[in-house]
Design a protein around this motif. Sequence first.
Motif, PDB file in Angstrom:
ATOM      1  N   ALA A  24      27.356  -0.644 -69.562  1.00  0.00           N
ATOM      2  CA  ALA A  24      27.497   0.553 -70.398  1.00  0.00           C
ATOM      3  C   ALA A  24      26.290   1.485 -69.423  1.00  0.00           C
ATOM      4  O   ALA A  24      25.110   1.297 -69.824  1.00  0.00           O
ATOM      5  CB  ALA A  24      27.087   0.330 -71.715  1.00  0.00           C
ATOM      6  N   GLY A  26      26.814   5.022 -69.373  1.00  0.00           N
ATOM      7  CA  GLY A  26      27.053   6.248 -70.246  1.00  0.00           C
ATOM      8  C   GLY A  26      26.597   7.522 -69.671  1.00  0.00           C
ATOM      9  O   GLY A  26      26.711   8.193 -68.471  1.00  0.00           O
ATOM     10  N   SER A 298      33.878  -4.800 -68.676  1.00  0.00           N
ATOM     11  CA  SER A 298      34.075  -3.629 -69.001  1.00  0.00           C
ATOM     12  C   SER A 298      32.709  -2.653 -68.776  1.00  0.00           C
ATOM     13  O   SER A 298      31.867  -3.231 -68.742  1.00  0.00           O
ATOM     14  CB  SER A 298      34.367  -3.694 -70.720  1.00  0.00           C
ATOM     15  N   THR A 300      31.401   1.714 -68.989  1.00  0.00           N
ATOM     16  CA  THR A 300      31.736   3.016 -69.083  1.00  0.00           C
ATOM     17  C   THR A 300      30.839   4.013 -68.193  1.00  0.00           C
ATOM     18  O   THR A 300      29.529   3.971 -68.273  1.00  0.00           O
ATOM     19  CB  THR A 300      31.161   3.602 -70.607  1.00  0.00           C
TER      20      THR A 300
END
Length: 320
Positions: A24, A26, A298, A300
């Motif tokens: 992450a 972001g 995963s 972002t």
Amino acid sequence: MSPSRRTVLAAATAGVLASAGGLAVGQATPAFAAESSPVGFASLNGGTTGGSSGTVVTVTTASALKSALSSGTSQTVRVSGLITISGMYGVASNKTVIGVGSGSGITGGGLNLSGVRNVILRNLVFKNAADDSINVQSGSTNIWIDHNDLSNGYDGLIDIKRGSDFVTVSWNHLHNHDKSMLLGHSDDNSAQDLGHLRVTYVHNWFDGTNQRHPRVRFANPVHVLNNYYSNVGSYGVASTENAGVFVERNYFENVAHPTVTQTGDSDAGNLKVLNNYKVNSGAEEVRNGASVAAIPYSYTPEANTSVKATVTAGAGTGKI
């Protein structure tokens, strides 16, 4: 939060993101410059937690540093001051090596991670190495190289080779250097390297360096995400020897060749790009993007336009 408190949290909480396999990164905010555990490939394969936060040694001399790094004890080694060493010092498994403040680290030599597992190198200055600054080799796994300042080495600043795997290189500032980072050391080492050399390069600042950011052989996939390339002389990322490299949402400024699919005597590699931002930079080379394996965690990604501000604010020492 103090650097010492962040160090304790890094060791104590590193398994949280590792178990999720998440990345992450972001929004563009300085908070993202101080993850308490590694993102990307170093979060997989059981995670990378480094040495025990309960066993801590602070070193100020070359002899003390060499002894602490080679010890079989799981521990955190705090490097205080800029220590002059000669040659390459070996680092044993289950170690966190972290600089105190923004100017601590080593000069004159480098660190060799050979056949080890679970090592974290953070907040360290590396300069004037007579060989490599950081050499990861011989099947080393679960290595996190984060928030370091590297310059003026003789050979590579961060070289990863000989079947090493599950490595994350994040938030490092590389400058005043030519051949920055190898991933796979030679064209004739496929037997050892195929299926390995999986590395995430994220939020690094390649600042006026010339080439190899990274230069990849055999590895598939390699994830080059949200890095800032400024005033790079030769090329940004090179994929060779049938490697598979995904170059995603980076910021290229004054880079004539952001990506290339062949360099030196090596055969071509595979490379796909997605949403890189370019300022006064040339076209990207791509090849056989479908042959680049899927990223297995995963994440972002940060918007490409904000990468420059985020990375220049957060990369290097003194930011954790």
